[in-house]
Design a protein around this motif. Structure first.
Motif, PDB file in Angstrom:
ATOM      1  N   PHE A  64     -12.937  21.293 -54.001  1.00  0.00           N
ATOM      2  CA  PHE A  64     -12.897  22.551 -54.729  1.00  0.00           C
ATOM      3  C   PHE A  64     -12.064  23.618 -54.009  1.00  0.00           C
ATOM      4  CE2 PHE A  64     -17.035  20.716 -56.166  1.00  0.00           C
ATOM      5  CZ  PHE A  64     -16.661  20.464 -57.471  1.00  0.00           C
ATOM      6  N   THR A  65     -11.096  23.200 -53.225  1.00  0.00           N
ATOM      7  CA  THR A  65     -10.139  24.131 -52.621  1.00  0.00           C
ATOM      8  C   THR A  65      -8.847  23.379 -52.341  1.00  0.00           C
ATOM      9  OG1 THR A  65      -9.714  25.666 -50.797  1.00  0.00           O
ATOM     10  CG2 THR A  65     -11.164  23.781 -50.324  1.00  0.00           C
ATOM     11  N   PRO A  66      -8.048  23.121 -53.386  1.00  0.00           N
ATOM     12  CA  PRO A  66      -6.842  22.297 -53.231  1.00  0.00           C
ATOM     13  C   PRO A  66      -5.839  22.936 -52.281  1.00  0.00           C
ATOM     14  CG  PRO A  66      -6.860  23.420 -55.354  1.00  0.00           C
ATOM     15  CD  PRO A  66      -8.206  23.637 -54.753  1.00  0.00           C
ATOM     16  N   PRO A  67      -4.983  22.133 -51.676  1.00  0.00           N
ATOM     17  CA  PRO A  67      -3.945  22.671 -50.796  1.00  0.00           C
ATOM     18  C   PRO A  67      -3.007  23.589 -51.573  1.00  0.00           C
ATOM     19  CG  PRO A  67      -3.540  20.352 -51.284  1.00  0.00           C
ATOM     20  CD  PRO A  67      -4.898  20.665 -51.827  1.00  0.00           C
ATOM     21  N   GLU A  68      -2.543  24.634 -50.883  1.00  0.00           N
ATOM     22  CA  GLU A  68      -1.772  25.645 -51.601  1.00  0.00           C
ATOM     23  C   GLU A  68      -0.726  26.316 -50.718  1.00  0.00           C
ATOM     24  OE1 GLU A  68      -4.577  28.722 -52.750  1.00  0.00           O
ATOM     25  OE2 GLU A  68      -4.203  29.789 -50.864  1.00  0.00           O
ATOM     26  N   ALA A  69       0.284  26.851 -51.388  1.00  0.00           N
ATOM     27  CA  ALA A  69       1.160  27.883 -50.853  1.00  0.00           C
ATOM     28  C   ALA A  69       1.004  29.083 -51.781  1.00  0.00           C
ATOM     29  CB  ALA A  69       2.603  27.408 -50.810  1.00  0.00           C
TER      30      ALA A  69
END
Length: 312
Positions: free
Chosen positions: A291-296
């Protein structure tokens, strides 16, 4: 009693299946769901041109992570005016040239960086229960010691085309008719942060100025220092957004003293916008997300409207 036993067995089996499914999702699916989070902030001085700031963090790159490398290459298509890297770029010495090649177009844009602990020290297995302790850092983590990863080589690669090294330092970037004044610190998670002395040069008159505070780990003492220093925006990473989140609860930990409610995304710290990146990767020894996908993050900064003091 047999129906009760049957029901209990069924619940146990269902629980085991759910746990296995969650593990597969976190370890093999969500960890690869690379996401671009976009935010708009009206914080620039009146008359300033709109700028796009790309915030990247916590890549934790291993050389064979092809999908992650594809995402890093994609980021150049966003054509940001400024790139800010808040550390933990690598997970092995072999990752340095691979990272530099993947982000080569971004390195030719104006940018700045700070280092995280995993840019200095090889990752190692950790007991996940430690993160629930008041101070989750292992004994000896903050002791003065030389890096065992090629940190100097990484810094040289990142700064080869002009990115500013903000390791306990200040820098100035001229950008789109605006002066960007940056202040950064070494990794607070290792107690290496030292706020640089005040800038002796006054801000230019008649030109828009943007003040940025940059750190890897968003410890409260560092955020307070940036606010006192006059930051218009603070950028940090480190938390991985909690890495494991629960619906209705959010992040369980932040791995620092930042409140869990601010473990990822845009919030405010004593009135100053704070963007905490959930990061692009994770340690190879805990390479999962829930519930916290990898991101930019792409932050579009605009001039504040005359009738408003700025908005998220």
């Amino acid at each position: 009693m047999r129906p009760l036993r049957t029901a209990a067995t069924g619940l146990a089996v269902a629980g085991a299946v759910a746990a296995a499914g969650a593990h597969v999702w976190a370890r093999h699916v969500e960890i690869h769901l690379y996401t671009l989070r976009e935010q708009v902030l009206e914080i620039l001085p009146p008359g300033a041109r709109t700028i796009r700031v790309l915030h990247i963090s916590d890549i934790h790159l291993m050389p064979d992570q092809d999908r992650k490398l594809d995402f890093l290459r994609y980021l150049e298509t966003l054509r940001p005016h400024l790139v800010i890297d808040t550390g933990d770029n690598i997970a092995s010495a072999a990752s340095v040239p691979v990272l530099a090649e993947a982000i080569a177009p971004l390195l030719r844009r104006p940018g700045a960086f700070v280092m995280g602990s995993n840019d200095m020290f090889e990752p190692a297995p950790k007991n996940p229960l430690r993160y629930f302790l008041p101070d989750p850092r292992p004994a000896g983590l903050t002791a003065a010691r030389d890096p065992d990863l090629p940190t100097a080589e990484l810094a040289a690669r990142l700064s080869a085309h002009g990115w500013k090294d903000l390791t306990n330092a200040r820098a100035v970037i001229e950008l789109a008719g605006m002066q960007v004044r940056l202040v950064g610190v070494d990794d607070p998670h290792l107690d290496r942060d030292e706020m640089p002395a005040p800038d002796p040069e006054p801000a230019p008159e008649g030109r828009p100025v943007l003040h940025l505070g940059v750190a890897h780990a968003p410890y409260r003492r560092v955020l307070d220092g940036f606010v006192a220093d006059g930051a218009d925006l603070i950028l940090a990473g480190h938390t991985h957004g909690g890495q494991l989140r629960l619906p209705g609860i959010g992040a369980l930990v932040t791995n620092c003293d930042l409140p869990r409610s601010q473990a990822r995304g845009l919030s405010h710290w004593n009135g100053v916008p704070l963007n905490v990146s959930a990061g692009i990767g994770a340690s190879p020894y805990s390479n999962y997300r829930m519930f916290t996908p990898p991101e930019a993050t792409l932050l579009t900064l605009r001039a504040a409207r005359p009738d408003r003091g700025g908005e998220d």
